[in-house]
Design a protein around this motif. Structure first.
Motif, short mmCIF file in Angstrom:
data_model
loop_
_atom_site.label_atom_id
_atom_site.label_comp_id
_atom_site.label_asym_id
_atom_site.label_seq_id
_atom_site.Cartn_x
_atom_site.Cartn_y
_atom_site.Cartn_z
N ASP A 128 0.66 -1.09 -0.47
CA ASP A 128 0.07 0.17 0.05
C ASP A 128 0.69 1.30 -0.30
O ASP A 128 1.56 1.87 1.51
N PHE A 129 1.08 1.80 -1.41
CA PHE A 129 2.10 2.96 -1.15
C PHE A 129 1.27 4.37 -1.12
O PHE A 129 0.15 4.15 -2.12
N SER A 130 2.08 5.24 -1.16
CA SER A 130 0.74 6.35 -0.82
C SER A 130 1.91 7.32 -1.03
O SER A 130 3.32 7.32 -1.15
N ALA A 131 2.21 8.72 -1.10
CA ALA A 131 2.45 9.67 -1.52
C ALA A 131 3.49 10.24 0.18
O ALA A 131 4.89 10.08 0.23
N ALA A 132 3.13 9.71 1.58
CA ALA A 132 3.51 10.09 2.37
C ALA A 132 4.51 8.70 3.30
O ALA A 132 5.50 9.04 3.74
N LEU A 136 3.99 -1.95 3.85
CA LEU A 136 4.37 -3.67 2.73
C LEU A 136 3.12 -4.56 4.43
O LEU A 136 3.83 -4.21 5.58
N GLU A 137 2.66 -4.95 4.17
CA GLU A 137 2.28 -6.15 5.78
C GLU A 137 2.83 -7.80 4.85
O GLU A 137 2.02 -8.20 3.54
N PHE A 155 9.72 3.54 3.70
CA PHE A 155 9.90 2.11 3.91
C PHE A 155 8.90 1.09 5.80
O PHE A 155 9.77 0.89 5.44
N VAL A 156 8.04 1.16 5.27
CA VAL A 156 7.51 0.50 6.57
C VAL A 156 7.39 -0.89 6.39
O VAL A 156 5.94 -1.14 5.48
#
Length: 302
Positions: A128-132, A136-137, A155-156
């Protein structure tokens, strides 16, 4: 029904415990009808992951017919769950993930930001990438992440009740038999546990988290720890249950340990993941155990 309602119905079917190979094929055909179909399914799976379920089951008054039907349904559910554990029935949860691997399968995923994820066997990864943020899960299995540097978007990786954050680095997150391991091979990552505790891990270091909290920070040989990419795993005085957990990612069937005492026995060796029978023979000889082989690839160690 709208596309959204159809997509929600697909998610409900795949998480019911009754999904079949035919269901998986039909879903792929449904998503291939148009970009709108595929987008509706992605949105339904995203909402399912956030909410945990799509609906609350209704309450019914018990009756004999319902009891009989429930008994049949329970038997069917047992068959489906058993089939999923044995690797012969598709796991609906895998179909809900953005990326997944089957047993004995490795896969390299090119992410939208230029990063890469190397998936071990029997792994589920959602993106789930966004501008902020790049979120990832890792719901199951293991993955190595090669992260593109981007200070504006952390990057989380989420795994169980913890997160692993990196800016530009290479690291692995792995679901163990009873916990999570984080291995850093380049750069630095920060691990945040559910209680808010944070810890930094540098290149060449590894830490294991379980129900008791964080274990000691250990120096490791990165090439040895990540040798699964070459089909090999090296163990040194680790509990047997951890080795069996990894072998089950590659075994068409299920290896079961008969007791907690046996599960905690220490095991050492270098094991070829595509030669599970050879690994089982080593376990039998080294630990003086017996292996009872049952139909459908079930092996009981005692």
């Amino acid at each position: 029904m709208t596309l959204s309602q159809h997509a929600n119905a697909w998610v409900a079917r795949l998480t019911s415990g009754h999904a079949t190979v035919e269901d998986a094929a039909a879903l792929r055909q449904w998503c291939a009808q148009s970009d709108a179909h595929a987008a509706a399914y992605r949105e339904a799976t995203r909402l399912w992951r956030q909410a945990g379920s799509l609906a609350t089951p209704r309450r019914f008054k018990p009756c004999r017919k319902l009891f009989a039907a429930s008994a049949v349904a329970a038997c069917l559910a047992l068959v489906m769950v058993g089939g999923t554990l044995l690797g012969v029935v598709p796991d609906g949860r895998a179909l809900l993930a953005d990326h997944h691997t089957q047993r004995a399968e490795h896969k390299i995923i090119d992410l939208a930001d230029g990063s890469q994820a190397e998936l071990d066997a029997d792994t589920r990864l959602s993106v789930d990438f966004s501008a902020a943020q790049r979120r990832l899960e890792l719901a199951d299995g293991a993955a190595i992440f090669h992260v593109q540097h981007d200070t504006t978007r952390p990057f989380v990786v989420h795994a169980a009740n913890m997160t692993v954050t990196a800016v530009g680095t290479v690291f692995e997150v792995r679901h163990l038999a009873a916990g999570i391991s984080v291995t850093c091979t380049e750069g630095v990552v920060e691990v945040r546990q559910g209680d808010g505790t944070r810890q930094r891990i540098k290149a060449g270091e590894q830490i294991v988290y379980n129900a008791m909290g964080a274990g000691p920070l250990q120096r490791i040989d990165s090439a040895r720890e990540l040798a699964w990419r070459k089909g090999v795993m090296a163990f040194r005085n680790r509990p047997l249950q951890e080795l069996v957990h990894e072998l089950n990612r590659y075994h068409q069937g299920r290896i079961v340990i008969a007791s907690d005492r046996v599960a905690q026995m220490p095991v050492s060796g270098v094991f070829h993941l595509n030669r599970v029978d050879e690994a089982l023979r080593h376990i039998e000889q080294a630990l003086q155990l017996s292996a009872t082989r049952l139909p459908a690839g079930v092996v009981v160690l005692r």
